[in-house]
Design a protein around this motif. Structure first.
Motif, PDB file in Angstrom:
ATOM      1  N   GLY A   1       0.815  -1.217   0.000  1.00 19.52           N
ATOM      2  CA  GLY A   1       0.000   0.000   0.000  1.00 19.52           C
ATOM      3  C   GLY A   1       0.840   1.255   0.000  1.00 19.52           C
ATOM      4  O   GLY A   1       0.527   2.220  -0.708  1.00 19.52           O
ATOM      5  N   ILE A   2       1.920   1.256   0.770  1.00 16.67           N
ATOM      6  CA  ILE A   2       2.811   2.423   0.803  1.00 16.67           C
ATOM      7  C   ILE A   2       3.488   2.617  -0.546  1.00 16.67           C
ATOM      8  O   ILE A   2       3.525   3.731  -1.084  1.00 16.67           O
ATOM      9  CB  ILE A   2       3.847   2.280   1.938  1.00 16.67           C
ATOM     10  N   ARG A   3       4.013   1.534  -1.112  1.00 13.73           N
ATOM     11  CA  ARG A   3       4.647   1.634  -2.433  1.00 13.73           C
ATOM     12  C   ARG A   3       3.631   2.064  -3.491  1.00 13.73           C
ATOM     13  O   ARG A   3       3.928   2.905  -4.347  1.00 13.73           O
ATOM     14  CB  ARG A   3       5.304   0.302  -2.818  1.00 13.73           C
TER      15      ARG A   3
ATOM     16  N   MET B   1       5.511   0.346 -13.038  1.00 15.15           N
ATOM     17  CA  MET B   1       5.808   0.639 -11.633  1.00 15.15           C
ATOM     18  C   MET B   1       5.095  -0.352 -10.710  1.00 15.15           C
ATOM     19  O   MET B   1       5.660  -0.779  -9.705  1.00 15.15           O
ATOM     20  CB  MET B   1       5.426   2.084 -11.292  1.00 15.15           C
ATOM     21  N   GLN B   2       3.873  -0.719 -11.048  1.00 12.92           N
ATOM     22  CA  GLN B   2       3.169  -1.701 -10.222  1.00 12.92           C
ATOM     23  C   GLN B   2       3.816  -3.074 -10.359  1.00 12.92           C
ATOM     24  O   GLN B   2       4.016  -3.781  -9.369  1.00 12.92           O
ATOM     25  CB  GLN B   2       1.692  -1.765 -10.602  1.00 12.92           C
TER      26      GLN B   2
ATOM     27  N   GLY C   1       0.941   3.810  -3.000  1.00 11.94           N
ATOM     28  CA  GLY C   1       0.643   5.223  -2.752  1.00 11.94           C
ATOM     29  C   GLY C   1       1.693   6.141  -3.366  1.00 11.94           C
ATOM     30  O   GLY C   1       1.359   7.164  -3.975  1.00 11.94           O
ATOM     31  N   LEU C   2       2.956   5.782  -3.217  1.00 12.87           N
ATOM     32  CA  LEU C   2       4.030   6.588  -3.807  1.00 12.87           C
ATOM     33  C   LEU C   2       3.928   6.621  -5.330  1.00 12.87           C
ATOM     34  O   LEU C   2       4.040   7.681  -5.955  1.00 12.87           O
ATOM     35  CB  LEU C   2       5.394   6.040  -3.387  1.00 12.87           C
ATOM     36  N   VAL C   3       3.693   5.459  -5.918  1.00 12.32           N
ATOM     37  CA  VAL C   3       3.550   5.383  -7.372  1.00 12.32           C
ATOM     38  C   VAL C   3       2.316   6.165  -7.824  1.00 12.32           C
ATOM     39  O   VAL C   3       2.349   6.915  -8.799  1.00 12.32           O
ATOM     40  CB  VAL C   3       3.462   3.912  -7.840  1.00 12.32           C
ATOM     41  N   TRP C   4       1.231   6.021  -7.086  1.00 14.19           N
ATOM     42  CA  TRP C   4      -0.013   6.662  -7.485  1.00 14.19           C
ATOM     43  C   TRP C   4       0.057   8.179  -7.346  1.00 14.19           C
ATOM     44  O   TRP C   4      -0.491   8.910  -8.153  1.00 14.19           O
ATOM     45  CB  TRP C   4      -1.198   6.088  -6.700  1.00 14.19           C
TER      46      TRP C   4
END
Length: 119
Positions: free
Chosen positions: A60-62, A106-107, A64-67
């Motif tokens: 979720g943190i990763r 990225m995902q 969030g950063l990508v999003w």
């Protein structure tokens, strides 16, 4: 299917906000993307990348950063293009390009690196 479902939510929220005058194009782009992003994360974790075995908080943190990067880039691009073309044309074009490039890769390699991509 996940990208299509998330895009539908995104565009419905975006179109509703702009068409009704509740928001201008820039903020409506970001709002729609947040709504679609929530659905995309859940579907990506459970279905697309089958990454349920990974730590949801870390994913979720990763994600969030990508999003956040996706939202910032897309919002700026849509605002810039909407000066020259209809806002929905700008929004769709940016969404397709970002989805096929930045967002997917990225995902796949950063958010859900150990998941198996389903076809």
């Amino acid at each position: 299917m996940a990208a299509i479902a998330a895009s539908l939510v995104d565009f419905l929220v975006f179109g509703l906000l702009v068409h009704t005058g509740w928001m201008k194009v820039g903020p409506a782009t970001a709002t729609g993307m947040v709504c679609g992003g929530i659905l995309a994360f859940v579907m990506g974790r459970t279905w697309v990348f089958d990454a349920r075995q990974g730590a949801a908080l870390g994913q979720g943190i990763r994600y969030g950063l990508v999003w956040i990067g996706n939202i910032v880039l897309s919002t700026l691009l849509v605002k810039a293009l909407a000066v020259h073309v209809h806002y929905m044309v700008a929004r769709v074009g940016v969404s397709v390009v970002m989805g096929l490039t930045y967002s997917y890769f990225m995902q796949r390699w950063f958010v859900f690196p150990h998941g198996a991509t389903k076809r």
